[in-house]
Design an enzyme around this catalytic site. Sequence first.
Site, PDB file in Angstrom:
ATOM      1  N   ASP A   1      71.900  41.287  51.280  1.00  0.00           N
ATOM      2  CA  ASP A   1      72.060  39.839  51.394  1.00  0.00           C
ATOM      3  C   ASP A   1      70.678  39.208  51.541  1.00  0.00           C
ATOM      4  O   ASP A   1      70.005  39.379  52.563  1.00  0.00           O
ATOM      5  CB  ASP A   1      72.935  39.485  52.601  1.00  0.00           C
ATOM      6  CG  ASP A   1      73.264  38.005  52.660  1.00  0.00           C
ATOM      7  OD1 ASP A   1      72.317  37.189  52.808  1.00  0.00           O
ATOM      8  OD2 ASP A   1      74.444  37.648  52.566  1.00  0.00           O
TER       9      ASP A   1
ATOM     10  N   ARG B   1      79.829  30.719  50.061  1.00  0.00           N
ATOM     11  CA  ARG B   1      80.765  31.474  49.225  1.00  0.00           C
ATOM     12  C   ARG B   1      81.939  31.948  50.056  1.00  0.00           C
ATOM     13  O   ARG B   1      81.764  32.551  51.109  1.00  0.00           O
ATOM     14  CB  ARG B   1      80.043  32.672  48.590  1.00  0.00           C
ATOM     15  CG  ARG B   1      80.883  33.381  47.537  1.00  0.00           C
ATOM     16  CD  ARG B   1      80.056  34.358  46.732  1.00  0.00           C
ATOM     17  NE  ARG B   1      79.705  35.551  47.484  1.00  0.00           N
ATOM     18  CZ  ARG B   1      79.314  36.693  46.939  1.00  0.00           C
ATOM     19  NH1 ARG B   1      79.185  36.771  45.628  1.00  0.00           N
ATOM     20  NH2 ARG B   1      79.013  37.734  47.679  1.00  0.00           N
TER      21      ARG B   1
ATOM     22  N   ASP C   1      70.142  36.848  54.650  1.00  0.00           N
ATOM     23  CA  ASP C   1      70.010  37.585  55.903  1.00  0.00           C
ATOM     24  C   ASP C   1      68.645  38.251  56.018  1.00  0.00           C
ATOM     25  O   ASP C   1      68.021  38.259  57.079  1.00  0.00           O
ATOM     26  CB  ASP C   1      71.111  38.645  56.024  1.00  0.00           C
ATOM     27  CG  ASP C   1      72.457  38.051  56.395  1.00  0.00           C
ATOM     28  OD1 ASP C   1      72.481  36.911  56.916  1.00  0.00           O
ATOM     29  OD2 ASP C   1      73.488  38.710  56.179  1.00  0.00           O
TER      30      ASP C   1
END
Length: 211
Positions: free
Chosen positions: A202, A106, A205
Amino acid sequence: MNENNVHIMTHPLIQHKISMLRDKQTGTNEFRKLIEEIATLMGYEALRDLPLEDVEIETPIETCQTPMIAGKKLAIVPILRAGLGMVEGLLALVPSAKIGHIGLYRDHVTHEPHEYYCKLPDPIDQRLIVALDPMLATGGSAIAAVDFIKQHGGKQIKFMCIIAAPEGLKRLQEAHPDIQIYVGHLDRQLNEDAYICPGLGDAGDRIFGTL
């Protein structure tokens, strides 16, 4: 917009495990296990319409006709990289499933997705395809992934996410009204940075420990 193609999960176990995911104190190992467990629980619901055919089986007592999953093997297609965290959860249900991959990233300014990889099982047009991504935020990545699957000939498509923003869900429904969408929890909104609120940060992550 077809409301019948959206399935919001209400099972207490799914909701409990999503709450654990949200906690910023949940470490990488536990987070990864929770993602898998939630994917299994959601997959049980998402795969309830798999086609069956009667086959002949010999039991210790007698021979009988009994149902087994029909047709080409299921195709599981994670959207890289966070979608990888959900794959083992579905394989626990259907170990023989084929696995494809769609790589998207993204743009941090426009928030629009860009493809860098797409590899799908062949023949994709004869398979039920389940696309996976823990987060449905703006909807851009999900829409692009389903676009790619359709461009390669995919017809019967389901999309599974663990949490979704209303904005992204609406965009995905409008772009692909013919697919089934399974959502673990529908969150409140996107913030100005296109993160889901309250969300869980996230997912990639947190799955891979790259905070």
